[in-house]
Design an enzyme around this catalytic site. Structure first.
Site, PDB file in Angstrom:
ATOM      1  N   THR A  49       0.839  -1.201   0.000  1.00  0.00           N
ATOM      2  CA  THR A  49       0.000   0.000   0.000  1.00  0.00           C
ATOM      3  C   THR A  49       0.871   1.247   0.000  1.00  0.00           C
ATOM      4  O   THR A  49       0.605   2.208  -0.736  1.00  0.00           O
ATOM      5  CB  THR A  49      -0.932   0.009   1.223  1.00  0.00           C
ATOM      6  OG1 THR A  49      -1.682  -1.201   1.251  1.00  0.00           O
ATOM      7  CG2 THR A  49      -1.880   1.191   1.170  1.00  0.00           C
ATOM      8  N   ARG A  76       4.934 -10.852   7.438  1.00  0.00           N
ATOM      9  CA  ARG A  76       4.003 -11.483   8.381  1.00  0.00           C
ATOM     10  C   ARG A  76       3.833 -10.630   9.641  1.00  0.00           C
ATOM     11  O   ARG A  76       2.774 -10.612  10.252  1.00  0.00           O
ATOM     12  CB  ARG A  76       4.482 -12.876   8.774  1.00  0.00           C
ATOM     13  CG  ARG A  76       4.075 -13.978   7.810  1.00  0.00           C
ATOM     14  CD  ARG A  76       4.294 -15.343   8.407  1.00  0.00           C
ATOM     15  NE  ARG A  76       3.603 -16.374   7.631  1.00  0.00           N
ATOM     16  CZ  ARG A  76       3.304 -17.579   8.090  1.00  0.00           C
ATOM     17  NH1 ARG A  76       3.609 -17.896   9.335  1.00  0.00           N
ATOM     18  NH2 ARG A  76       2.692 -18.453   7.332  1.00  0.00           N
ATOM     19  N   THR A  79       2.553  -4.648  11.671  1.00  0.00           N
ATOM     20  CA  THR A  79       1.723  -3.678  12.394  1.00  0.00           C
ATOM     21  C   THR A  79       1.440  -4.100  13.830  1.00  0.00           C
ATOM     22  O   THR A  79       0.811  -3.343  14.576  1.00  0.00           O
ATOM     23  CB  THR A  79       0.376  -3.482  11.677  1.00  0.00           C
ATOM     24  OG1 THR A  79      -0.297  -4.743  11.583  1.00  0.00           O
ATOM     25  CG2 THR A  79       0.574  -2.912  10.290  1.00  0.00           C
ATOM     26  N   LYS A 148     -13.615  -1.340  17.982  1.00  0.00           N
ATOM     27  CA  LYS A 148     -13.900  -1.287  19.419  1.00  0.00           C
ATOM     28  C   LYS A 148     -13.868   0.152  19.923  1.00  0.00           C
ATOM     29  O   LYS A 148     -14.655   0.542  20.797  1.00  0.00           O
ATOM     30  CB  LYS A 148     -12.876  -2.133  20.180  1.00  0.00           C
ATOM     31  CG  LYS A 148     -13.012  -2.066  21.685  1.00  0.00           C
ATOM     32  CD  LYS A 148     -12.019  -2.978  22.387  1.00  0.00           C
ATOM     33  CE  LYS A 148     -12.183  -2.881  23.912  1.00  0.00           C
ATOM     34  NZ  LYS A 148     -11.314  -3.843  24.632  1.00  0.00           N
ATOM     35  N   ARG A 242     -42.664  -7.954   2.675  1.00  0.00           N
ATOM     36  CA  ARG A 242     -43.917  -7.491   3.263  1.00  0.00           C
ATOM     37  C   ARG A 242     -44.452  -8.492   4.270  1.00  0.00           C
ATOM     38  O   ARG A 242     -44.977  -8.125   5.305  1.00  0.00           O
ATOM     39  CB  ARG A 242     -44.953  -7.226   2.170  1.00  0.00           C
ATOM     40  CG  ARG A 242     -44.686  -5.960   1.360  1.00  0.00           C
ATOM     41  CD  ARG A 242     -45.785  -5.750   0.343  1.00  0.00           C
ATOM     42  NE  ARG A 242     -45.846  -6.856  -0.611  1.00  0.00           N
ATOM     43  CZ  ARG A 242     -46.897  -7.114  -1.386  1.00  0.00           C
ATOM     44  NH1 ARG A 242     -47.984  -6.377  -1.284  1.00  0.00           N
ATOM     45  NH2 ARG A 242     -46.864  -8.109  -2.254  1.00  0.00           N
ATOM     46  N   TYR A 243     -44.337  -9.768   3.933  1.00  0.00           N
ATOM     47  CA  TYR A 243     -44.723 -10.842   4.845  1.00  0.00           C
ATOM     48  C   TYR A 243     -44.190 -12.152   4.295  1.00  0.00           C
ATOM     49  O   TYR A 243     -43.560 -12.188   3.241  1.00  0.00           O
ATOM     50  CB  TYR A 243     -46.246 -10.898   5.041  1.00  0.00           C
ATOM     51  CG  TYR A 243     -47.072 -10.959   3.769  1.00  0.00           C
ATOM     52  CD1 TYR A 243     -47.260 -12.158   3.085  1.00  0.00           C
ATOM     53  CD2 TYR A 243     -47.692  -9.817   3.265  1.00  0.00           C
ATOM     54  CE1 TYR A 243     -48.025 -12.217   1.932  1.00  0.00           C
ATOM     55  CE2 TYR A 243     -48.451  -9.867   2.107  1.00  0.00           C
ATOM     56  CZ  TYR A 243     -48.616 -11.066   1.445  1.00  0.00           C
ATOM     57  OH  TYR A 243     -49.367 -11.129   0.309  1.00  0.00           O
ATOM     58  N   HIS A 303     -47.015 -22.181  -7.444  1.00  0.00           N
ATOM     59  CA  HIS A 303     -46.925 -22.722  -6.086  1.00  0.00           C
ATOM     60  C   HIS A 303     -45.714 -23.633  -5.924  1.00  0.00           C
ATOM     61  O   HIS A 303     -45.804 -24.725  -5.369  1.00  0.00           O
ATOM     62  CB  HIS A 303     -48.212 -23.450  -5.706  1.00  0.00           C
ATOM     63  CG  HIS A 303     -49.414 -22.548  -5.670  1.00  0.00           C
ATOM     64  ND1 HIS A 303     -49.479 -21.426  -4.864  1.00  0.00           N
ATOM     65  CD2 HIS A 303     -50.588 -22.593  -6.344  1.00  0.00           C
ATOM     66  CE1 HIS A 303     -50.640 -20.820  -5.037  1.00  0.00           C
ATOM     67  NE2 HIS A 303     -51.326 -21.498  -5.939  1.00  0.00           N
ATOM     68  N   GLU A 355     -46.596 -13.241 -12.594  1.00  0.00           N
ATOM     69  CA  GLU A 355     -46.061 -12.479 -11.463  1.00  0.00           C
ATOM     70  C   GLU A 355     -44.634 -12.012 -11.724  1.00  0.00           C
ATOM     71  O   GLU A 355     -44.250 -10.907 -11.335  1.00  0.00           O
ATOM     72  CB  GLU A 355     -46.087 -13.339 -10.196  1.00  0.00           C
ATOM     73  CG  GLU A 355     -47.473 -13.640  -9.657  1.00  0.00           C
ATOM     74  CD  GLU A 355     -48.034 -12.500  -8.818  1.00  0.00           C
ATOM     75  OE1 GLU A 355     -47.313 -11.507  -8.601  1.00  0.00           O
ATOM     76  OE2 GLU A 355     -49.198 -12.613  -8.401  1.00  0.00           O
ATOM     77  N   ASN A 446     -44.426 -38.085  -4.571  1.00  0.00           N
ATOM     78  CA  ASN A 446     -44.170 -38.923  -5.737  1.00  0.00           C
ATOM     79  C   ASN A 446     -44.388 -38.108  -7.015  1.00  0.00           C
ATOM     80  O   ASN A 446     -45.389 -37.393  -7.124  1.00  0.00           O
ATOM     81  CB  ASN A 446     -45.108 -40.128  -5.735  1.00  0.00           C
ATOM     82  CG  ASN A 446     -44.741 -41.162  -4.692  1.00  0.00           C
ATOM     83  OD1 ASN A 446     -43.606 -41.565  -4.609  1.00  0.00           O
ATOM     84  ND2 ASN A 446     -45.724 -41.593  -3.913  1.00  0.00           N
TER      85      ASN A 446
END
Length: 542
Positions: A49, A76, A79, A148, A242-243, A303, A355, A446
């Site tokens: 970076t 590795r 920081t 945090k 909505r539901y 359905h 639909e 079936n």
């Protein structure tokens, strides 16, 4: 101490604000860093970076110059140092004296994203050792520390937030407490999902076996796929609904956040009303069936069950035939298509109330044609295939997990089929048998499918006895059953299916075989002059 006094203490201790930047995904980072520098931030950065910012002419202080300790072990460790973490975690005025005594400066903004672990393990050829190298340590530590301490520190993990953070810094000099809380929540979710991916991946080595086997795996030997002893499922809310199935049930739509959105969860809605719970279930069924076929295919769902499926040379023809397979049931249904929707198909869709429609894409002409149906929901999936994901089924207090029933390779099915009658299927009958077999895979047990000309004529599904499913499918097909084929998702326990099919004029049957009464069914087929083939596999769908 009041908030004004705390702010005064902050300004006295750290007149130049500092931003720590360390990102794996460098999308937009140079522009973001340049804007921070213009706003007076001193930038601190690491490795790749820092090089990217230096090459772009953005002034930056390297972490090793801040800490006085070099990056080691190929990056590795870089920081994990008190001058970094104390600068992030410091509380004012509580920790002020310690900061002064130790010569530690505050860090006000943390911009971090993590090594690409999920992307790495998504490659089929990755070894365990390669995956482990992509487990980020310092990044999550800095993110969690900053999140945090969101009361003071702004933390950014998502490049899509760069623009809004800069806008807020410009307009009011700092981010608001609510913004910092929102960004911190995003961080904890991100690190949780990251750790989930790591845990799930390592648990997939549950049964590596001996120490020698584990050593071989670390050296690059492939692992076997299995069901781990623990599995975490990260879910991200896409939208509220909505539901649920009924108006008295609340509901929402979530996706499994283990990578880029795929399947139905990755589809884009191009027009129409918001999706309902039942729309989503039906759209998924439509997508799965349409994706089953290499040939141009259309399916109509009602359905959560197919009312009509067809393959044809053109999409418009496939759609019309699928719709007319059960025109009454098609009204108000869901359409699934496996080719981009053209104008001719769109014009055909306009003729009936539906639909929703799901397809890889829609041409501009198709969108114009369907625009008048402004409530019709249109969803585009792109050209992606269905994801290879485990199938989850909810039971009280737990889940059942299974491998998905994968798309059929009909050429392989044809090679593995065994003709068990004296009568052999004709070439056309073979095409219809394989088509009906692929549809039967998606019909609830079936399940019985009657088909001709690669079009369903009658479907009997979800019945507690197979003969009931047969009778429903034959009743739906009517006179069209003459010369058609019949597919059964499971074996035929009695010869009654064969006798009913023969009476209706069915010419050929495809079924798994495996019943103790198989010979009775074969003899009934021979007596009626039917062809019958065994696949040797079944496709129950409950």
């Amino acid at each position: 101490m009041s908030s004004e006094a705390s702010e005064d203490a902050l300004n006295k201790r750290n007149r130049t604000k500092q931003a720590l930047i360390s990102v794996s995904d460098k999308q937009g980072i140079v522009d973001f860093a340049r804007e921070l520098a213009r706003l007076g931030y001193r930038l601190i950065s690491t490795g790749g970076t820092a090089r990217a910012l230096e090459q772009a002419g953005v002034p930056v202080l390297r972490v090793e110059d801040l800490t006085g300790f070099p990056e080691i072990m190929d990056g590795r460790v870089k920081t994990l140092h008190p001058k970094v973490h104390a600068g992030i975690l410091a509380r004012l005025p509580l920790d002020g004296d310690q900061l002064d005594r130790l010569g530690i400066e505050l860090i006000d903004l943390v911009v971090v994203n993590l090594y690409p672990f999920q992307e790495t393990i998504a490659r089929g050829d990755v070894t365990l050792a390669q995956a482990i190298e992509q487990i980020d340590i310092g990044g999550p530590s800095m993110l969690r520390a900053a999140a945090k301490n969101f009361a003071r520190v702004t933390v950014v993990v998502n490049p899509e937030r760069y623009r809004e953070v800069i806008a807020e810094l410009r307009s009011q000099g700092d981010t608001s407490p609510m913004t910092r809380l929102r960004l911190a929540r995003e961080v904890f979710w991100h690190t949780a999902a990251y750790d989930t991916a790591i845990a799930n991946y390592l648990y997939s080595y549950d049964d590596a076996g001996t120490d020698a086997a584990m050593t071989a795996v670390l050296a690059g030997a492939p692992k076997e796929q299995q069901f781990p002893s623990r599995k975490v499922l990260p879910l991200s809310k896409l939208c509220g609904l909505r539901y649920g199935e009924n108006p008295h049930q609340r509901a929402a739509f979530y996706r499994e956040e283990t990578g880029a959105p795929q399947g139905l969860a990755g589809a884009r809605q191009l027009q129409g009303k918001e999706l309902s719970f039942n729309n989503i279930l039906d759209l998924d069924a439509a997508l799965r069936i349409a994706s089953e076929f290499q040939a141009t295919a259309a399916v109509v769902i009602k359905h959560n069950k197919p009312s009509g499926v067809a393959c044809a040379p053109t999409l418009a023809e496939a759609f019309r035939v699928a719709r007319e397979a059960d025109a009454v049931a098609a009204y108000g249904g869901i359409v699934g298509l496996n080719r981009p929707v053209d104008q001719a198909t769109a014009e055909a869709i306009r003729e009936t109330f539906f639909e929703a429609v799901i397809a890889p894409s829609f041409s501009e002409e198709a969108l114009v044609a369907l625009n008048s149906k402004h409530n019709l929901r249109l969803l585009a999936t792109g050209e992606q295939g269905l994801p290879r994901e485990l199938d989850y089924k909810r039971v009280s207090g737990g889940f059942l997990l299974q491998e998905p029933d994968p798309p059929l390779d009909l050429d392989q099915v044809r090679q593995s089929c065994r003709v068990v009658t004296r009568q052999e299927p004709s070439a056309d009958q073979w095409a219809d048998l394989l088509f009906a077999w692929a549809v039967a895979k998606h019909v609830t047990s079936n399940g019985i499918v009657i088909a001709n000309g690669r079009t369903t004529l009658g479907i009997g599904q979800g019945q507690v006895s197979r003969i009931d499913a047969v009778n429903i499918a034959l009743a739906k097909a009517g006179e069209r059953a003459k010369g058609a084929v019949l597919a059964s998702d499971g074996y035929l326990p009695f010869d009654d299916t064969v006798r009913s099919a023969a009476t209706a004029g069915v010419a050929a049957i495809i079924q798994p075989g495996g019943s103790v009464r198989d010979q009775e069914a074969i003899e009934a087929a021979d007596a009626a002059g039917l062809a019958m083939v065994f696949t040797g596999s079944r496709h129950f769908k409950h």
